[in-house]
Design a protein around this motif. Sequence first.
Motif, mmCIF file in Angstrom:
data_model
loop_
_atom_site.group_PDB
_atom_site.id
_atom_site.type_symbol
_atom_site.label_atom_id
_atom_site.label_comp_id
_atom_site.label_asym_id
_atom_site.label_seq_id
_atom_site.Cartn_x
_atom_site.Cartn_y
_atom_site.Cartn_z
ATOM 1 N N ALA A 11 0.846 -1.320 -0.084
ATOM 2 C CA ALA A 11 0.068 -0.050 0.155
ATOM 3 C C ALA A 11 0.815 1.342 0.061
ATOM 4 C CB ALA A 11 -0.817 -0.122 1.133
ATOM 5 N N ARG A 12 2.043 1.300 0.711
ATOM 6 C CA ARG A 12 2.761 2.383 0.770
ATOM 7 C C ARG A 12 3.503 2.538 -0.604
ATOM 8 N NH1 ARG A 12 5.528 0.528 6.670
ATOM 9 N NH2 ARG A 12 3.937 1.662 8.016
ATOM 10 N N LEU A 13 3.790 1.638 -1.251
ATOM 11 C CA LEU A 13 4.319 1.796 -2.565
ATOM 12 C C LEU A 13 3.197 2.415 -3.597
ATOM 13 C CD1 LEU A 13 5.971 -1.529 -3.407
ATOM 14 C CD2 LEU A 13 7.065 0.681 -3.675
ATOM 15 N N GLY A 14 2.053 1.971 -3.550
ATOM 16 C CA GLY A 14 1.022 2.795 -4.203
ATOM 17 C C GLY A 14 0.900 4.268 -3.934
ATOM 18 N N TYR A 15 0.846 4.437 -2.695
ATOM 19 C CA TYR A 15 0.967 5.703 -1.864
ATOM 20 C C TYR A 15 1.980 6.639 -2.336
ATOM 21 C CZ TYR A 15 -0.038 9.159 1.980
ATOM 22 O OH TYR A 15 -0.323 10.051 2.834
ATOM 23 N N LEU A 16 3.156 5.891 -2.662
ATOM 24 C CA LEU A 16 4.166 6.848 -2.946
ATOM 25 C C LEU A 16 4.251 7.102 -4.358
ATOM 26 C CD1 LEU A 16 7.915 5.606 -2.332
ATOM 27 C CD2 LEU A 16 7.150 6.019 -4.773
ATOM 28 N N PHE A 17 3.847 6.219 -5.450
ATOM 29 C CA PHE A 17 3.395 6.760 -6.853
ATOM 30 C C PHE A 17 2.325 7.496 -7.058
ATOM 31 C CE2 PHE A 17 6.421 3.260 -7.646
ATOM 32 C CZ PHE A 17 7.025 3.437 -8.784
ATOM 33 N N GLU A 18 1.167 7.385 -6.278
ATOM 34 C CA GLU A 18 0.118 8.286 -6.607
ATOM 35 C C GLU A 18 0.673 9.782 -6.063
ATOM 36 O OE1 GLU A 18 -2.964 6.483 -3.980
ATOM 37 O OE2 GLU A 18 -3.063 4.789 -5.388
ATOM 38 N N ASN A 19 1.237 10.136 -4.843
ATOM 39 C CA ASN A 19 1.575 11.248 -4.649
ATOM 40 C C ASN A 19 2.815 11.999 -5.053
ATOM 41 O OD1 ASN A 19 -0.799 11.924 -2.258
ATOM 42 N ND2 ASN A 19 -0.242 9.727 -1.859
ATOM 43 N N GLU A 20 3.405 11.041 -5.698
ATOM 44 C CA GLU A 20 4.749 11.763 -6.649
ATOM 45 C C GLU A 20 5.936 12.141 -5.457
ATOM 46 O OE1 GLU A 20 3.604 14.680 -9.325
ATOM 47 O OE2 GLU A 20 2.659 13.250 -10.775
ATOM 48 N N ILE A 21 6.015 11.300 -4.573
ATOM 49 C CA ILE A 21 7.035 11.408 -3.569
ATOM 50 C C ILE A 21 8.351 11.636 -3.968
ATOM 51 C CG2 ILE A 21 8.057 10.785 -1.363
ATOM 52 C CD1 ILE A 21 5.100 11.395 -1.134
ATOM 53 N N THR A 22 9.023 12.686 -3.288
ATOM 54 C CA THR A 22 10.553 12.936 -3.995
ATOM 55 C C THR A 22 11.450 12.536 -2.883
ATOM 56 O OG1 THR A 22 10.456 15.350 -3.154
ATOM 57 C CG2 THR A 22 9.797 14.586 -5.580
ATOM 58 N N VAL A 23 11.243 12.429 -1.742
ATOM 59 C CA VAL A 23 12.020 11.987 -0.560
ATOM 60 C C VAL A 23 11.201 11.270 0.340
ATOM 61 C CG1 VAL A 23 13.299 13.173 1.476
ATOM 62 C CG2 VAL A 23 13.134 14.417 -0.519
ATOM 63 N N VAL A 24 12.154 10.131 0.727
ATOM 64 C CA VAL A 24 11.556 8.993 1.759
ATOM 65 C C VAL A 24 12.477 9.233 2.826
ATOM 66 C CG1 VAL A 24 11.193 6.645 2.202
ATOM 67 C CG2 VAL A 24 10.507 7.843 -0.146
ATOM 68 N N CYS A 25 11.784 8.860 4.155
ATOM 69 C CA CYS A 25 12.599 8.825 5.342
ATOM 70 C C CYS A 25 12.358 7.524 5.935
ATOM 71 C CB CYS A 25 12.483 10.093 6.346
ATOM 72 S SG CYS A 25 12.780 11.688 5.855
ATOM 73 N N CYS A 26 13.494 6.834 6.095
ATOM 74 C CA CYS A 26 13.054 5.462 6.697
ATOM 75 C C CYS A 26 14.603 4.782 7.107
ATOM 76 C CB CYS A 26 12.540 4.626 5.562
ATOM 77 S SG CYS A 26 13.579 3.968 4.218
ATOM 78 N N THR A 27 14.626 3.507 7.499
ATOM 79 C CA THR A 27 15.531 2.804 7.962
ATOM 80 C C THR A 27 16.374 2.149 6.563
ATOM 81 O OG1 THR A 27 14.692 0.453 8.350
ATOM 82 C CG2 THR A 27 14.859 2.272 10.015
ATOM 83 N N PRO A 28 17.733 2.027 6.463
ATOM 84 C CA PRO A 28 18.182 1.128 5.438
ATOM 85 C C PRO A 28 17.636 -0.278 5.067
ATOM 86 C CG PRO A 28 20.044 2.241 6.658
ATOM 87 C CD PRO A 28 18.627 2.267 7.491
#
Length: 325
Positions: free
Chosen positions: A57-74
């Motif tokens: 679901a997060r992948l779909g969210y990322l593409f739908e909202n045209e995310i440019t920066v992601v903050c997460c663990t490696p």
Amino acid sequence: MGEKCWTIVYRGAGLRKLDRLMFPFSFGPFLGFWAAFEAGCSLGNLCLPAGGMTTSARLGYLFENEITVVCCTPTYALHVAETANSHGIPLAKSTVRLLIVAGEPGGNIPTVRGQIEKVWGARVIDHSGMTEIGPWGFECEENPGGLHIIESEFIAEVIDPATGATLPDGEQGELVLTNLGRLGSPLIRYRTGDIVQLRRERCACGRHFAWAEGGIIGRIDDMLIIKGNNVFPSVIEAIVREFQEISEFQLRVFNQNGLNELQVDIEPGPEAEENLKSRLADRVASRIRDVLHFRPEVTVVNAGTLPRFDMKARRVARDQPPPAH
């Protein structure tokens, strides 16, 4: 203080005014994530929380909202890439241009960084902080391969962890920090447990903040003693990540005849050819022996066997005999 420090982290990473930030984790009471989110908002960026979702679901969210920066663990960055691959999603074709990673030393392990950047088609920027003392370190856009200490907010020292003696710049030791602006949790000469090697000179980015070469080299409490060798798990991870066929791994430390032994469980990705899997364990064991001068037991496990992590990975199982495979 946390929000202020995170604005410095973002500026060092080269955050742009129109960047859209995504935070793919459940916030809960963890102060660090709230500070990162609020700092992004204070800079005027669109910040989207992505807690309570599956990775798909997060992948779909990322593409739908045209995310440019992601903050997460490696670790989670690699898990997202693995999930995208299994669903046939071309992650490298997303709009993401930057990943700010923290929580683990992987952001400054060259093989881990290289693997993340390859599958995402984006730049990796490392960051470090602690709940107790706040966000203290960031990698600048101009000079990859280490962490600046935010010396406008922290006094940094390096000590010998055994004696407590202050060490000169250039020597490896334990990072000790004093925070200057955190009214709710002031700490004086706090021993972080992080092993670093500091130098102080003008950086290519123009800053004079102390620079931790290679980022966090390891943690005192993470060190493993295997057959008389002192080894940080991050060093083993750097070796394992050299093998593109491996999607996940786990370390098992157990005592046998008075000596600590190491078993490395490796899980090949679905694209790994069956005829190569049988040789993979020997290749990994030989590579570890060449670098660290001892040969662990390396076992290939079935796909989906090893755990995945949204937050910090826990890949070391201590004092546990290896299961029969």
